[in-house]
Write a protein that holds these residues in place. Structure first.
Motif, short mmCIF file in Angstrom:
data_model
loop_
_atom_site.label_atom_id
_atom_site.label_comp_id
_atom_site.label_asym_id
_atom_site.label_seq_id
_atom_site.Cartn_x
_atom_site.Cartn_y
_atom_site.Cartn_z
N GLN A 47 18.64 4.75 0.24
CA GLN A 47 19.06 3.32 0.74
C GLN A 47 17.44 2.72 1.42
O GLN A 47 17.68 2.19 2.61
N PRO A 48 15.97 3.22 1.56
CA PRO A 48 15.45 2.97 2.45
C PRO A 48 14.84 1.44 2.48
O PRO A 48 15.04 1.51 1.10
N ARG A 49 14.73 0.90 3.08
CA ARG A 49 14.67 -1.05 2.91
C ARG A 49 13.44 -1.48 4.32
O ARG A 49 13.89 -1.37 4.87
N TRP A 50 11.60 -0.98 3.33
CA TRP A 50 11.43 -1.86 4.33
C TRP A 50 10.90 -3.17 4.66
O TRP A 50 11.06 -3.98 4.07
N SER A 51 10.74 -3.01 6.20
CA SER A 51 11.48 -5.43 6.40
C SER A 51 9.75 -5.12 6.56
O SER A 51 9.39 -4.95 5.70
N PRO A 52 10.59 -6.67 6.09
CA PRO A 52 9.15 -7.49 5.22
C PRO A 52 8.02 -7.38 6.63
O PRO A 52 6.81 -8.37 5.88
N PHE A 88 11.57 9.50 2.29
CA PHE A 88 10.21 9.85 2.27
C PHE A 88 9.04 8.59 1.97
O PHE A 88 9.52 8.19 1.31
N ILE A 89 7.69 9.36 2.40
CA ILE A 89 6.68 7.62 2.06
C ILE A 89 6.06 8.63 1.43
O ILE A 89 5.04 9.76 1.20
N MET A 90 5.26 7.82 0.44
CA MET A 90 3.83 7.97 -0.14
C MET A 90 3.27 6.78 -0.24
O MET A 90 3.30 5.62 -0.42
N ASP A 91 2.17 6.93 -0.70
CA ASP A 91 1.21 5.42 -0.71
C ASP A 91 1.93 5.30 -2.27
O ASP A 91 1.91 5.98 -3.12
N ALA A 92 1.09 4.14 -2.88
CA ALA A 92 0.94 3.75 -3.73
C ALA A 92 0.60 3.79 -5.52
O ALA A 92 0.85 3.44 -6.18
N GLU A 93 -0.09 4.84 -5.53
CA GLU A 93 -0.63 5.45 -6.44
C GLU A 93 0.14 7.12 -6.39
O GLU A 93 0.13 7.74 -7.12
N GLY A 94 1.28 7.20 -5.78
CA GLY A 94 1.74 8.70 -5.02
C GLY A 94 1.74 9.74 -4.86
O GLY A 94 2.33 10.53 -5.04
N ALA A 95 0.54 9.14 -4.44
CA ALA A 95 -0.50 10.31 -2.95
C ALA A 95 0.06 10.51 -1.69
O ALA A 95 0.58 9.51 -1.47
N PRO A 112 7.53 3.75 10.31
CA PRO A 112 7.05 4.15 9.25
C PRO A 112 6.64 4.90 10.21
O PRO A 112 6.07 6.42 9.26
N ASP A 113 6.21 5.73 11.42
CA ASP A 113 5.80 6.50 11.16
C ASP A 113 6.60 7.58 11.98
O ASP A 113 6.80 8.75 13.01
N GLY A 114 7.98 7.04 11.65
CA GLY A 114 9.53 8.63 11.97
C GLY A 114 9.74 8.36 13.46
O GLY A 114 10.61 9.16 13.93
N SER A 115 8.76 7.50 14.17
CA SER A 115 9.70 7.31 15.95
C SER A 115 10.47 5.98 15.63
O SER A 115 11.01 5.47 15.12
N ASN A 116 11.51 5.90 17.02
CA ASN A 116 11.90 4.77 17.50
C ASN A 116 13.03 4.87 16.96
O ASN A 116 13.71 3.82 15.81
N VAL A 117 14.26 6.08 16.36
CA VAL A 117 15.32 5.67 15.08
C VAL A 117 16.58 5.51 15.82
O VAL A 117 16.62 5.93 16.80
N ARG A 118 17.36 5.12 15.53
CA ARG A 118 17.93 3.97 16.20
C ARG A 118 19.15 3.46 15.04
O ARG A 118 18.98 3.40 13.74
N ARG A 171 0.65 -1.57 -0.20
CA ARG A 171 -0.13 0.16 -0.21
C ARG A 171 0.84 1.06 0.32
O ARG A 171 -0.13 1.86 -0.23
N GLU A 172 2.19 0.77 0.49
CA GLU A 172 2.81 2.45 0.16
C GLU A 172 4.26 2.59 -0.25
O GLU A 172 4.35 1.04 -0.26
N ILE A 173 4.93 3.05 -0.69
CA ILE A 173 5.88 3.37 -1.24
C ILE A 173 7.50 3.94 -0.36
O ILE A 173 7.13 5.32 -0.38
N ALA A 174 8.37 3.19 0.28
CA ALA A 174 9.10 4.82 0.98
C ALA A 174 10.04 5.28 -0.43
O ALA A 174 9.75 4.18 -1.18
N PHE A 175 11.19 6.22 -0.63
CA PHE A 175 11.66 6.61 -1.66
C PHE A 175 12.67 7.77 -0.86
O PHE A 175 12.31 8.03 -0.22
#
Lengths: 209, 444
Positions: free
Chosen positions: B349-354, B329-336, B375-381, B314-318
């Motif tokens: 190089q964002p890599r979304w966890s499975p 950044f994150i967008m939804d899969a339609e680009g919005a 994905p909500d921007g919290s818990n940066v480590r 449903r979403e794409i990080a880029f």
């Protein structure tokens, strides 16, 4: 332009034929169910010339053109992925170095033309104007910092910015082709700023028309 | 059926980050978790002690030494999983003597083992069948938790061992292990990067391309059959697809003027997100593989590249430089609905966890290191802290391990680690530098 169209006429039938040969149903009946366990990889991919259509410059309305080869293809190719069809720019290996065209360089993570480099581009443009029989390949490069995919985009922006500057100086866009190598082809391999600054460059090659 | 889910949840609570996202999806119905892990983890241990004696040949002749080789490989897999410590034993087991077997298990239990794995090998006709038996040594009756037969050609003894290890992990966590996976990567020589393939543990390296060109950015299709990649083999950086285990020609996926880079297969396998510059500057597009149709997702005058799908599709990080420097950044899969995820530094190089709960990325603050963020921007480590650069993370399909390339040894090498940055180790890639690991899905 006329020459490009000539290429296109040659390439299209080839493309259609290749699509027919390369294109494959989603589940090949012979392999999908009984495919051997993937412990041994298939032999190395054959030479690209044998299998890949010569793709090329997409026209301005490129997304629309994607359907062209499929429409022209025989029935089996309808299921095959359509490919962008277009005239092919000359291969990069057909271009060669020219002592008359000097590199320009860029700041880290930037792709705007610096004033000193604009002077170099003016000189390059002046030579290109009087050497009107030459086509130009503009290579965009990045230093090794940053990551490979991002640097490919950065190199692309540098090559494009360079081309746009030359267009503004009166060089025909149709004489120029750009290619980004990202960080893949450094001019200098030491790990320091003096070396990195040499690698953040646009480089020029020429080919007789 | 027992309360497997509840048991697993408790185990996970004790194991904490070691278990990573293993349990965020419900365990399959056939899973019945034994209470071995529970007992062990409740006592504070980080790993389960599993006793693995040499396997017993019950039929045929073991000319290949499988009775020793298979449990060795399985043991290495279980150690790599970071869920187990392994105690080996080369003493032959009297497989037919029930009472003698009992005494061996009791002895192992007394020495601290929580579980035992025993394999009964039948060999013949070039094939090996292993009947694996898993024992709970913390139960008074030393009961068998699971028993399963796995058959393989003798020539694929390592794969047999990997499948046994994956079954053991499944029995204890409700999700199969990742021992039966591979890693695609780039074997680097001066001016040449060939796409290559090795087992997840570095065994069996073999080339996938031999075009003496620059090949980049391997990305596996979710069915584990093909790899999308960028190559200069035709002169310009076009996007191709090769079939890793089949004799099929390389397919061209995108050959537009400009760059055709940074492929990422959608989780449903129908589309590839990629970067094209055909419309003026690097933008992210969606290629529907079956039709060849391209749809543009981003519209910005800056750089947009390096798409990475959320596991839901449903979403794409880029990565984009629209904020002045490269950021995720994150967008939804339609680009919005574009929103910014990272700030500060230079992040790519964002890599979304499975499992969906973490995005790992590469951050340049002096050197490059791997960081993680929700994905909500919290818990940066921070996951790696040198030496040298650490880049280009790729998730194992279970979301517990990452492969990446780093420069801490001589040149670029491939490393693996757990999702929390622990257990960093070099993968034994052979012959020179190696970069850009792409961990395969579980293979068919």
């Amino acid at each position: 332009m006329r020459q490009r169209r000539g290429h296109l006429l040659l390439v299209l039938p080839l493309l259609v034929l290749t699509l027919f040969l390369v294109g494959c149903p989603k589940r090949p009946a012979t392999t999908a169910a009984s495919a051997p366990p993937p412990t041994a990889p298939a032999p190395a991919a054959p030479a690209p010339g044998a299998v890949a259509p010569a793709p090329g410059r997409a026209p301005a309305s490129a997304s629309a053109s994607a359907s062209a080869p499929a429409a022209a293809a025989p029935a089996p190719a309808a299921a095959a992925p359509a490919r962008p069809a277009a005239a092919t720019p000359p291969r990069p290996s057909e271009f060669s170095e020219s002592p008359n065209l000097k590199d320009i360089h860029f700041d880290f993570d930037k792709y705007d033309i610096r004033p000193g480099d604009a002077t170099i581009l003016d000189a390059n443009g002046a030579w290109l104007k009087q050497a009107a029989s030459n086509l130009v390949l503009i290579e965009g490069h990045a230093d090794e910092r940053g990551t490979n995919e991002y640097n490919l985009a950065l190199g692309e922006r540098r090559a494009k910015a360079t081309m746009n500057y030359l267009v503004s100086q009166g060089i025909q866009a149709s004489r120029m082709t750009i290619i980004s190598y990202g960080e893949e082809r450094p001019a200098c391999t030491d790990k320091n700023e003096s070396c990195w600054s040499k690698n953040r460059r646009a480089h020029f090659l020429v080919k007789a028309r | 059926m027992r309360e497997a889910g509840a048991l697993l949840a408790l185990v996970a609570a004790v194991l904490g980050v070691v278990m990573g996202g293993v349990l965020s999806s419900p365990p399959p119905a056939r899973s019945q978790a034994p209470d071995v892990l529970l007992n062990v983890m409740a006592s504070g241990a980080k790993r389960l002690n599993i006793f693995i004696p040499d396997f017993t040949v019950v039929a045929g002749t073991d000319t290949g030494g499988l009775a020793k080789r298979v449990p060795e490989v399985t043991s290495a897999d279980l150690k790599f999983s970071a869920l187990f410590s392994v105690v080996s034993d080369p003493t032959p087991l009297p497989a037919a003597d029930v009472e003698a077997l009992r005494q061996r298990w009791a002895g192992a239990a007394a020495a601290g083992a929580h579980a035992a794995l025993h394999g009964l090998l039948s060999l013949g006709g070039g094939r090996a069948t292993a009947e694996m038996r898993l024992y709970d040594l913390t139960s008074p009756e030393l009961r068998v938790i699971a028993s399963k037969k796995i058959e393989m050609p003798v020539a694929e003894a390592r794969r047999l061992a990997h499948k046994i290890a994956d079954e053991v992990v499944f029995q204890f966590t409700g999700e199969p292990g990742i021992a039966d996976t591979k890693i695609a990567y780039l074997a680097v020589r001066p001016g040449v990067k060939e796409l290559s393939l090795m087992d997840y543990d570095g065994a069996g390296p073999a080339p996938l391309t031999a075009n003496r060109s620059i090949n980049l950015s391997p990305s596996w299709s979710p069915d584990g059959r093909s790899v999308a990649f960028t190559s200069y083999m035709g002169g310009y950086p076009y996007l191709y697809r090769l079939f890793a285990f089949e004799r099929r020609p390389v397919q061209l996926l995108a050959g537009y003027l400009g760059i055709n880079t940074s492929p990422a297969w959608s989780p449903d396998g129908r589309s590839v997100a990629l970067t094209l510059s055909k419309d003026g500057n690097p933008e992210i597009y969606l290629l529907t593989v079956a039709t060849g149709a391209f749809r543009r997702l981003t519209t910005h005058s800056g750089i947009d590249t390096e798409p990475s799908w959320s596991p839901t599709g449903r979403e794409i990080a880029f990565t984009s430089d629209r904020a002045g420097t490269a950021q995720i950044f994150i967008m939804d899969a339609e680009g919005a609905n574009v929103r910014r995820l990272t700030s500060g530094g230079f992040n790519t190089q964002p890599r979304w966890s499975p499992k969906g709960d973490t995005i790992v990325y590469t951050s340049r603050r002096g050197n490059h290191d791997l960081w993680a963020v929700s994905p909500d921007g919290s818990n940066v480590r921070q996951l790696t802290a040198g030496p040298g650069d650490n880049e280009n993370a790729s998730w194992a399909p279970n979301g517990r391990h990452l492969a990446f390339h780093g420069s801490r040894l001589r040149g670029w090498r491939i490393f693996t680690m757990l999702a929390d940055g622990s257990e960093q180790q070099a993968a034994p890639t052979q012959g020179g530098e190696a970069t850009s690991p792409a961990w395969s899905p579980r293979l068919p």
